[in-house]
Motif scaffolding. Structure first.
Motif, mmCIF file in Angstrom:
data_model
loop_
_atom_site.group_PDB
_atom_site.id
_atom_site.type_symbol
_atom_site.label_atom_id
_atom_site.label_comp_id
_atom_site.label_asym_id
_atom_site.label_seq_id
_atom_site.Cartn_x
_atom_site.Cartn_y
_atom_site.Cartn_z
ATOM 1 N N GLN A 8 55.118 77.658 34.246
ATOM 2 C CA GLN A 8 54.783 78.078 32.874
ATOM 3 C C GLN A 8 53.997 79.388 32.882
ATOM 4 O O GLN A 8 54.277 80.300 32.089
ATOM 5 C CB GLN A 8 53.959 77.005 32.162
ATOM 6 C CG GLN A 8 54.722 75.769 31.778
ATOM 7 C CD GLN A 8 53.850 74.818 30.985
ATOM 8 O OE1 GLN A 8 53.220 75.218 30.014
ATOM 9 N NE2 GLN A 8 53.805 73.559 31.411
ATOM 10 N N LEU A 9 53.011 79.491 33.767
ATOM 11 C CA LEU A 9 52.189 80.703 33.840
ATOM 12 C C LEU A 9 53.027 81.918 34.227
ATOM 13 O O LEU A 9 52.851 82.999 33.662
ATOM 14 C CB LEU A 9 51.044 80.513 34.834
ATOM 15 C CG LEU A 9 49.909 79.635 34.335
ATOM 16 C CD1 LEU A 9 49.013 79.215 35.483
ATOM 17 C CD2 LEU A 9 49.105 80.363 33.263
ATOM 18 N N ASP A 10 53.947 81.744 35.179
ATOM 19 C CA ASP A 10 54.836 82.847 35.554
ATOM 20 C C ASP A 10 55.630 83.340 34.350
ATOM 21 O O ASP A 10 55.742 84.551 34.113
ATOM 22 C CB ASP A 10 55.809 82.400 36.651
ATOM 23 C CG ASP A 10 55.492 82.996 37.994
ATOM 24 O OD1 ASP A 10 54.821 84.038 38.058
ATOM 25 O OD2 ASP A 10 55.928 82.411 38.994
ATOM 26 N N ARG A 11 56.181 82.411 33.578
ATOM 27 C CA ARG A 11 56.951 82.792 32.386
ATOM 28 C C ARG A 11 56.068 83.486 31.355
ATOM 29 O O ARG A 11 56.464 84.480 30.750
ATOM 30 C CB ARG A 11 57.644 81.569 31.787
ATOM 31 C CG ARG A 11 58.872 81.136 32.560
ATOM 32 C CD ARG A 11 59.766 80.208 31.756
ATOM 33 N NE ARG A 11 59.040 79.137 31.102
ATOM 34 C CZ ARG A 11 59.047 77.857 31.471
ATOM 35 N NH1 ARG A 11 59.758 77.485 32.512
ATOM 36 N NH2 ARG A 11 58.362 76.955 30.815
ATOM 37 N N MET A 12 54.857 82.945 31.124
ATOM 38 C CA MET A 12 53.930 83.563 30.158
ATOM 39 C C MET A 12 53.618 85.003 30.555
ATOM 40 O O MET A 12 53.605 85.911 29.710
ATOM 41 C CB MET A 12 52.620 82.776 30.091
ATOM 42 C CG MET A 12 52.714 81.437 29.439
ATOM 43 S SD MET A 12 51.074 80.654 29.509
ATOM 44 C CE MET A 12 51.541 78.937 29.481
ATOM 45 N N CYS A 13 53.340 85.205 31.839
ATOM 46 C CA CYS A 13 53.009 86.546 32.313
ATOM 47 C C CYS A 13 54.192 87.490 32.175
ATOM 48 O O CYS A 13 54.045 88.621 31.715
ATOM 49 C CB CYS A 13 52.525 86.496 33.758
ATOM 50 S SG CYS A 13 50.899 85.724 33.952
ATOM 51 N N ASP A 14 55.381 87.028 32.575
ATOM 52 C CA ASP A 14 56.587 87.869 32.476
ATOM 53 C C ASP A 14 56.952 88.201 31.038
ATOM 54 O O ASP A 14 57.425 89.291 30.744
ATOM 55 C CB ASP A 14 57.784 87.178 33.139
ATOM 56 C CG ASP A 14 57.834 87.396 34.635
ATOM 57 O OD1 ASP A 14 57.236 88.373 35.118
ATOM 58 O OD2 ASP A 14 58.478 86.581 35.323
ATOM 59 N N GLN A 15 56.744 87.260 30.112
ATOM 60 C CA GLN A 15 57.197 87.439 28.737
ATOM 61 C C GLN A 15 56.169 88.097 27.819
ATOM 62 O O GLN A 15 56.549 88.751 26.853
ATOM 63 C CB GLN A 15 57.606 86.094 28.138
ATOM 64 C CG GLN A 15 58.820 85.502 28.814
ATOM 65 C CD GLN A 15 59.163 84.113 28.302
ATOM 66 O OE1 GLN A 15 58.387 83.486 27.579
ATOM 67 N NE2 GLN A 15 60.319 83.608 28.676
#
Length: 89
Positions: A61-68
């Protein structure tokens, strides 16, 4: 069962990207007499709490939040630290 996690996210410009804010801070520090300061880079620090089924899910989830949203992957790098919060009694 969902667990709660606390994350600290650090976002910095990629080394190849010019950092005008860092240059300005370095200049200001030198004007104040801090001649030993070199290579100032400015970044962002973000704290957030989230719920997830596992630490792996929280990291995804954190990876997606950072990327998006939290970082611009074209010009910024990010890293995060995550810790499970103790369950409330």
């Amino acid at each position: 069962m969902s667990r709660k996690y606390q994350a600290q996210i650090y976002v910095t410009l990629r080394p190849s990207v010019l950092d005008p804010a860092g240059v300005a801070v370095a200049s200001g520090l030198k004007q104040l007499g801090y001649e030993s300061v070199e290579g100032v880079r400015i970044g962002k620090y973000i704290e957030l709490s989230l719920s997830a089924e596992s630490e792996a899910d929280a990291k995804t989830q954190l990876d997606r939040m950072c990327d998006q949203l939290l970082a611009n992957p074209v010009i910024e790098n990010y890293r995060f630290e995550i810790a499970e919060l103790a369950a409330s009694v």
